[in-house]
Design an enzyme around this catalytic site. Structure first.
Site, PDB file in Angstrom:
ATOM      1  N   GLU A   1       4.361  -0.439  17.416  1.00 12.46           N
ATOM      2  CA  GLU A   1       3.444   0.059  18.449  1.00 12.46           C
ATOM      3  C   GLU A   1       2.165  -0.791  18.492  1.00 12.46           C
ATOM      4  OE1 GLU A   1       4.942   2.061  16.047  1.00 12.46           O
ATOM      5  OE2 GLU A   1       6.495   2.675  17.484  1.00 12.46           O
TER       6      GLU A   1
ATOM      7  N   LEU B   1       5.711  -6.933  -9.954  1.00 17.71           N
ATOM      8  CA  LEU B   1       5.550  -5.985  -8.847  1.00 17.71           C
ATOM      9  C   LEU B   1       6.315  -6.503  -7.631  1.00 17.71           C
ATOM     10  CD1 LEU B   1       3.953  -3.507  -7.570  1.00 17.71           C
ATOM     11  CD2 LEU B   1       2.269  -5.191  -6.804  1.00 17.71           C
TER      12      LEU B   1
ATOM     13  N   ARG C   1      -2.081   7.975   2.601  1.00 13.84           N
ATOM     14  CA  ARG C   1      -2.621   7.604   3.907  1.00 13.84           C
ATOM     15  C   ARG C   1      -4.137   7.695   3.826  1.00 13.84           C
ATOM     16  NH1 ARG C   1      -0.502   8.106   9.950  1.00 13.84           N
ATOM     17  NH2 ARG C   1      -2.274   7.059  10.864  1.00 13.84           N
TER      18      ARG C   1
ATOM     19  N   SER D   1       3.410   8.620  11.332  1.00 11.29           N
ATOM     20  CA  SER D   1       3.323   7.464  12.229  1.00 11.29           C
ATOM     21  C   SER D   1       4.524   6.516  12.143  1.00 11.29           C
ATOM     22  CB  SER D   1       2.030   6.677  11.957  1.00 11.29           C
ATOM     23  OG  SER D   1       0.913   7.489  12.223  1.00 11.29           O
TER      24      SER D   1
ATOM     25  N   GLU E   1       5.698  12.544  -2.498  1.00 10.99           N
ATOM     26  CA  GLU E   1       4.483  13.363  -2.488  1.00 10.99           C
ATOM     27  C   GLU E   1       3.469  12.670  -1.588  1.00 10.99           C
ATOM     28  OE1 GLU E   1       4.127  16.279  -3.967  1.00 10.99           O
ATOM     29  OE2 GLU E   1       6.164  16.167  -4.783  1.00 10.99           O
TER      30      GLU E   1
ATOM     31  N   HIS F   1     -10.320  -5.378   9.694  1.00 10.31           N
ATOM     32  CA  HIS F   1      -9.060  -5.865   9.108  1.00 10.31           C
ATOM     33  C   HIS F   1      -9.353  -6.872   7.991  1.00 10.31           C
ATOM     34  CE1 HIS F   1      -7.111  -3.647  12.178  1.00 10.31           C
ATOM     35  NE2 HIS F   1      -7.344  -4.485  13.166  1.00 10.31           N
TER      36      HIS F   1
ATOM     37  N   ASP G   1      -5.091   2.890   6.923  1.00 10.51           N
ATOM     38  CA  ASP G   1      -5.653   3.265   8.222  1.00 10.51           C
ATOM     39  C   ASP G   1      -7.180   3.318   8.145  1.00 10.51           C
ATOM     40  OD1 ASP G   1      -5.643   3.998  10.859  1.00 10.51           O
ATOM     41  OD2 ASP G   1      -5.079   6.084  10.498  1.00 10.51           O
ATOM     42  N   GLY G   2      -7.825   3.052   9.270  1.00 13.16           N
ATOM     43  CA  GLY G   2      -9.272   3.220   9.361  1.00 13.16           C
ATOM     44  C   GLY G   2     -10.068   1.932   9.416  1.00 13.16           C
ATOM     45  N   ASN G   3      -9.379   0.794   9.522  1.00 13.90           N
ATOM     46  CA  ASN G   3     -10.118  -0.482   9.585  1.00 13.90           C
ATOM     47  C   ASN G   3     -11.025  -0.534  10.813  1.00 13.90           C
ATOM     48  OD1 ASN G   3      -8.584  -1.205   7.416  1.00 13.90           O
ATOM     49  ND2 ASN G   3      -7.336  -2.721   8.477  1.00 13.90           N
TER      50      ASN G   3
HETATM   51  C1  FPP Z   1      -5.045   0.315  10.610  1.00 13.17           C
HETATM   52  O1  FPP Z   1      -6.396   0.445  10.976  1.00 13.17           O
HETATM   53  C2  FPP Z   1      -4.789  -1.000  10.029  1.00 13.17           C
HETATM   54  C3  FPP Z   1      -4.053  -1.981  10.624  1.00 13.17           C
HETATM   55  C4  FPP Z   1      -3.399  -1.802  11.940  1.00 13.17           C
HETATM   56  C5  FPP Z   1      -3.889  -3.321  10.001  1.00 13.17           C
HETATM   57  C6  FPP Z   1      -3.842  -3.370   8.496  1.00 13.17           C
HETATM   58  C7  FPP Z   1      -4.048  -4.777   8.075  1.00 13.17           C
HETATM   59  C8  FPP Z   1      -4.728  -5.189   6.989  1.00 13.17           C
HETATM   60  C9  FPP Z   1      -5.315  -4.287   6.003  1.00 13.17           C
HETATM   61  C10 FPP Z   1      -4.978  -6.650   6.749  1.00 13.17           C
HETATM   62  C11 FPP Z   1      -3.743  -7.477   6.615  1.00 13.17           C
HETATM   63  C12 FPP Z   1      -2.939  -7.158   5.422  1.00 13.17           C
HETATM   64  C13 FPP Z   1      -2.065  -8.007   4.838  1.00 13.17           C
HETATM   65  C14 FPP Z   1      -1.203  -7.538   3.730  1.00 13.17           C
HETATM   66  C15 FPP Z   1      -1.927  -9.402   5.260  1.00 13.17           C
HETATM   67  P1  FPP Z   1      -6.763   0.762  12.498  1.00 13.17           P
HETATM   68  O2  FPP Z   1      -7.095  -0.540  13.150  1.00 13.17           O
HETATM   69  O3  FPP Z   1      -5.663   1.537  13.134  1.00 13.17           O
HETATM   70  O4  FPP Z   1      -8.055   1.620  12.290  1.00 13.17           O
HETATM   71  P2  FPP Z   1      -8.600   2.811  13.230  1.00 13.17           P
HETATM   72  O5  FPP Z   1      -7.569   3.897  13.201  1.00 13.17           O
HETATM   73  O6  FPP Z   1      -9.871   3.189  12.552  1.00 13.17           O
HETATM   74  O7  FPP Z   1      -8.799   2.205  14.591  1.00 13.17           O
END
Ligand code: FPP
Length: 249
Positions: free
Chosen positions: A74, A138, A195, A203, A214, A44, A27-29
């Site tokens: 979602e 893995l 997380r 979520s 854990e 992302h 989370d947090g991208n």
């Molecule tokens: C949550 O951050 C992250 C996602 C919804 C996407 C995660 C995807 C990747 C890391 C890249 C693709 C991975 C693979 C394995 C192909 P958010 O967008 O909800 O961040 P925010 O809460 O800060 O808005």
């Protein structure tokens, strides 16, 4: 400092008790990108580098299963441009890394309602699963178009169908029977759920499977999550007293 010299890696090897299965809510991208005045898709993209690091760190430490929450059911409600960017990233990841993952012995599986993916994304998913099948270092599960409640409903339907077909007595439905109908049936439950970005929520991720996991929540945003952060999470796990509802020995 090279990864092999990391004091955390040395320490966690000394401690032993490496989690067999780690699950991560990445989370947090979006916030990472926002802090830099960049579009969410740039967050992302940066998050992909963290995926690579964490896969390598799991192989290094001997974790057997890594399950990543990449796209929830979602998330289909996000703006079309962001969904398109995420699907393109998925295809890029597969095109760029399938053979390297195979060479490293990583077996990739994508878990979720994959019928909702575009034909191109679906084709890419089939390709990486077949290219990497048989990897022994893995098991990497990527949850895509995934929701835990939907997974449980699907499992209940599959059990009901087996009852209707006369293969199963209702009284024989137990925890093991339900577990066997989940996407994750082939793997042990997660020992550790991580997380990022500080949110204290599950979520709709692996609700059944994290019964005794854990939790490790870190304020670090996913694109800043490095190999060292994973080692720190494992060290935190090793300090827990896991009782599974019993008393300490
Ligand atoms: C949550 O951050 C992250 C996602 C919804 C996407 C995660 C995807 C990747 C890391 C890249 C693709 C991975 C693979 C394995 C192909 P958010 O967008 O909800 O961040 P925010 O809460 O800060 O808005």
């Amino acid at each position: 400092m090279t990864a092999a010299e990391s004091p955390r890696l040395v320490q966690l090897r000394l401690n032993g008790a490496i989690p067999r299965h780690i699950a991560i809510i990445m989370d947090g991208n979006g916030r990472w990108a926002g802090e830099r005045g960049l579009p969410r898709s740039a967050g992302h993209q940066a998050g992909m580098a963290s995926v690579r690091e964490v896969v390598e760190a799991c192989i290094q430490t001997g974790v057997a299963v890594l399950t990543l929450f990449a796209f929830s059911q979602e998330n289909w409600q996000r703006p079309a441009a962001e969904i398109t960017a995420l699907m393109a990233l998925l295809e890029e990841y597969i095109a760029g890394e399938a053979s390297e993952l195979r060479d490293k012995g990583v077996a990739v599986r994508m878990l979720g309602d994959l019928d909702r993916l575009t034909p191109a994304a679906r084709g890419a998913v089939d390709r990486i699963e077949s290219t990497t099948a048989g990897g022994r270092a893995l098991a990497l599960n990527v949850c895509l178009s995934y929701g835990s409640r939907a997974e449980l409903v699907r499992a209940a339907r599959r059990l009901a169908e087996r009852v209707r077909a006369g293969e199963l007595e209702p009284g024989a439905i137990d925890e093991a029977a339900l577990t066997a109908e989940l996407y994750t049936a082939a793997w042990p439950d997660p020992d550790l759920l991580i997380r990022t970005s500080g949110e204290m929520r599950v979520s709709n991720f692996l609700l059944w499977q994290v019964a005794y996991a854990e939790f490790h929540v870190t304020p670090v945003l996913w694109p800043d999550f490095t190999r060292e952060e994973l080692f720190a999470a494992i060290l935190d796990f090793q300090n827990r007293d896991r009782r599974f509802g019993r008393v300490s020995t």
